[in-house]
Design an enzyme around this catalytic site. Structure first.
Site, PDB file in Angstrom:
ATOM      1  N   ASP A 179       1.196   5.198   0.014  1.00 56.54           N
ATOM      2  CA  ASP A 179       0.446   6.403   0.390  1.00 56.54           C
ATOM      3  C   ASP A 179       1.014   7.655  -0.301  1.00 56.54           C
ATOM      4  OD1 ASP A 179      -1.587   7.742   1.727  1.00 56.54           O
ATOM      5  OD2 ASP A 179      -1.162   6.804   3.650  1.00 56.54           O
ATOM      6  N   ASP A 221     -10.143   9.383   2.444  1.00 53.01           N
ATOM      7  CA  ASP A 221     -10.375   8.323   3.429  1.00 53.01           C
ATOM      8  C   ASP A 221     -11.856   8.152   3.794  1.00 53.01           C
ATOM      9  OD1 ASP A 221      -7.665   8.038   3.405  1.00 53.01           O
ATOM     10  OD2 ASP A 221      -7.334   8.728   5.463  1.00 53.01           O
ATOM     11  N   LYS A 266       0.877  -1.183   0.000  1.00 52.02           N
ATOM     12  CA  LYS A 266       0.000   0.000   0.000  1.00 52.02           C
ATOM     13  C   LYS A 266       0.901   1.216   0.000  1.00 52.02           C
ATOM     14  CE  LYS A 266      -3.385   2.645   2.567  1.00 52.02           C
ATOM     15  NZ  LYS A 266      -4.598   2.625   3.390  1.00 52.02           N
ATOM     16  N   ARG A 291      -6.852   4.050  -5.162  1.00 57.54           N
ATOM     17  CA  ARG A 291      -7.900   4.712  -4.404  1.00 57.54           C
ATOM     18  C   ARG A 291      -8.539   5.788  -5.276  1.00 57.54           C
ATOM     19  NH1 ARG A 291      -7.166   5.187   1.119  1.00 57.54           N
ATOM     20  NH2 ARG A 291      -8.432   7.048   0.918  1.00 57.54           N
ATOM     21  N   GLU A 330      -3.490   7.152  -3.649  1.00 56.68           N
ATOM     22  CA  GLU A 330      -3.249   8.527  -4.090  1.00 56.68           C
ATOM     23  C   GLU A 330      -4.458   9.398  -3.781  1.00 56.68           C
ATOM     24  OE1 GLU A 330      -3.176  11.576  -7.449  1.00 56.68           O
ATOM     25  OE2 GLU A 330      -4.654  10.076  -6.913  1.00 56.68           O
ATOM     26  N   TRP A 331      -5.446   8.795  -3.107  1.00 51.89           N
ATOM     27  CA  TRP A 331      -6.652   9.471  -2.606  1.00 51.89           C
ATOM     28  C   TRP A 331      -7.556   9.988  -3.728  1.00 51.89           C
ATOM     29  CZ3 TRP A 331      -2.889  13.257   0.178  1.00 51.89           C
ATOM     30  CH2 TRP A 331      -2.081  12.540   1.077  1.00 51.89           C
ATOM     31  N   GLY A 332      -7.310   9.564  -4.972  1.00 48.73           N
ATOM     32  CA  GLY A 332      -8.141  10.036  -6.071  1.00 48.73           C
ATOM     33  C   GLY A 332      -7.837  11.450  -6.517  1.00 48.73           C
ATOM     34  N   ASP A 333      -6.781  12.060  -5.964  1.00 49.45           N
ATOM     35  CA  ASP A 333      -6.462  13.475  -6.242  1.00 49.45           C
ATOM     36  C   ASP A 333      -6.366  13.804  -7.727  1.00 49.45           C
ATOM     37  OD1 ASP A 333      -6.455  14.284  -3.679  1.00 49.45           O
ATOM     38  OD2 ASP A 333      -4.312  14.789  -3.568  1.00 49.45           O
ATOM     39  N   MET A 334      -5.541  13.030  -8.428  1.00 49.86           N
ATOM     40  CA  MET A 334      -5.304  13.316  -9.854  1.00 49.86           C
ATOM     41  C   MET A 334      -5.964  12.237 -10.713  1.00 49.86           C
ATOM     42  SD  MET A 334      -3.287  16.106  -9.885  1.00 49.86           S
ATOM     43  CE  MET A 334      -2.229  16.117 -11.317  1.00 49.86           C
TER      44      MET A 334
END
Ligand code: NAG
Ligand code: NAG
Length: 330
Positions: A95, A150, A93, A146, A128-132
Site C-alpha cells: 500500500d 479504491d 499487496k 492499481r 499505489e492507487w494510480g497516483d503517479m
C-alpha cells in the site's frame, strides 16, 4: 530488474490475504500477534499450502500501514521481505499510506529488489492507487499495479474504475497487469446483472480477480458469477492481452480483445436504462472482414445456433452485458 513471471495472475480462490495484527519486535522484525496467530504465520502458510491455496500478505511502502496501527515496510524492506519469504508468503499487496512524501519510484523498487533477493517467487502487487501512473513504470517493479483509487460497491464506482483502467490497456502483459481494484461481487450494493458486468469487465481486462466478499457465506447467485469457469478462462488466457473499449454509441459499448488460437473475446455492454440491441462489427473487434465465426455465450454457457459474418448483434438489458468468445470457422 526481472520479475518472476511464473505467477502471472492470482485467482481469488488461490489466495488468502492477511492484513492485520502483525506488530514489530525490538529488533525490527515483524511479529504476528499471538492471540490472532497462535501457531505463527509459517504454520498458517503450511496449512494454506496443504489445501492447494496460496497465501497473501499486506504491507505498506510507508512507515505505518493505512490504519496507522501497524508498521509499514519503508526502511525495513530487506528485513520484511526475508520475513515474508521465511513465512512462505506467495503474494504481497503493498500500500501507499504514510510514505513521508517520498516518490513511489524511490520506494516500490526497493521492495522489488528485496523480494527478488529472497529467491522466493512472491507476486508483488503495487497498491499505489494510480497516483503517479504506475502503468508507465510498474512492469519493471511489480506483477500488478492499481490504476485507480479504491473501488466501492456501486455501479458508478465500478464502471468508472473500469474506464480508468482501460486507458492503460497497452501496458498490461504477462508478468505485469493493470489492477482496477478488488471485486465487489457478493457485497450487496449492485444487482446480479451489474455484478455480472463487473466480473466480465475485470476478466476481459485481464485484471487480477481478487474476491472481496465474505467467502464463508457466498450466495448461489454470487457463486454463479465468481465461479464462471468460462469467464475465468478468458482472464487467464495465455496470450495475456487486455481488452479495449472499441466502440461507444450513446449508452452502449463494445469491448474486445484477442485470445489465443485466433479467438476473440467480446463484451456487449449496456450502461443505459433501457434494453437495447448492440452490434459488434468485425472491423472494430479485429476480425478480418468476410470471416465466418461461431460464437459461445459465456454466461448462457451455450454455443449460438447460427454462424456470424461481419457482425454480431444482441439485445442487452439495462446495466447488463453479453460476453462471447468468437472463433473463426475455416
Ligand atoms: C458470514 O458468516 C460470518 C461467519 O459465520 C458472519 O460473521 C457474517 O455475519 C456472515 N455474513 C453474512 C452477510 O451473512
Ligand atoms: C450484419 O451483417 C449482415 C450480413 O451478415 C448484414 O445484413 C447486416 O446489415 C449487418 N448489421 C449491421 C447492424 O451492420
Amino acid at each position: 530488474m526481472k520479475i518472476p513471471s511464473n505467477k502471472q495472475l492470482m485467482l481469488w480462490s488461490q489466495l488468502v490475504l492477511l492484513s492485520s495484527d502483525i506488530t514489530m519486535s525490538t529488533l525490527g522484525f515483524l511479529v504476528p500477534k499471538k492471540s490472532t496467530f497462535p501457531s505463527g504465520i509459517k504454520a498458517l502458510a503450511d496449512f494454506v499450502h496443504s489445501k492447494g491455496l496460496k497465501l497473501g500478505i499486506y504491507s505498506d511502502a510507508g512507515h505505518l500501514t493505512c490504519s496507522k496501527k501497524m508498521p509499514g515496510s519503508l526502511g525495513h524492506e530487506e528485513q520484511d521481505a526475508e520475513t515474508f519469504a521465511s513465512w512462505g508468503i506467495d503474494y504481497l499487496k503493498y500500500d501507499n499510506c504514510n510514505n513521508g512524501g517520498i516518490k513511489p519510484t524511490n520506494r516500490y523498487p526497493v521492495m522489488t529488489k528485496a523480494l527478488m533477493s529472497t529467491g522466493r517467487p512472491i507476486f508483488f502487487s503495487l497498491c499505489e492507487w494510480g497516483d503517479m501512473h504506475p502503468a508507465l513504470w510498474g512492469y519493471n517493479v511489480g506483477n500488478s499495479w492499481r490504476t485507480t483509487n479504491d473501488i466501492s460497491d456501486t455501479w458508478e464506482s465500478m464502471v468508472s474504475r473500469a474506464d480508468q483502467n482501460e486507458v492503460y490497456a497497452d501496458f498490461a502483459r504477462p508478468g505485469g497487469w493493470n489492477d482496477p481494484d478488488m471485486l465487489e461481487v457478493g457485497n450487496g450494493g449492485m444487482t446480479k446483472d451489474e455484478y455480472i458486468v463487473h466480473f466480465s469487465i475485470w476478466a476481459i481486462s485481464k485484471a487480477p480477480l481478487l474476491i472481496g466478499c465474505d467467502v464463508r457465506n457466498v450466495s448461489k447467485d454470487t457463486m454463479e458469477i465468481i465461479a464462471n469457469k468460462e469467464v475465468i478462462a478468458v482472464n487467464q488466457d495465455k496470450l495475456g492481452v487486455q481488452a479495449k473499449k472499441v466502440r461507444m454509441e450513446g449508452d452502449w459499448e463494445v469491448w474486445a480483445g484477442p485470445l489465443s488460437h485466433y479467438r476473440v473475446a467480446v463484451l456487449l455492454l449496456n450502461r443505459g436504462s433501457w434494453r437495447t440491441p448492440i452490434t459488434a462489427h468485425w472491423d472494430d473487434i479485429g476480425i478480418p472482414p468476410g470471416t465466418t465465426v461461431k460464437a459461445r455465450d459465456l454466461w448462457e454457457h451455450k454455443n449460438m445456433k447460427t454462424r456470424f459474418v461481419g457482425n454480431l448483434t444482441a439485445a442487452v438489458d439495462s446495466h447488463a452485458c453479453k460476453m462471447y468468445i468468437l472463433k473463426p470457422v475455416f
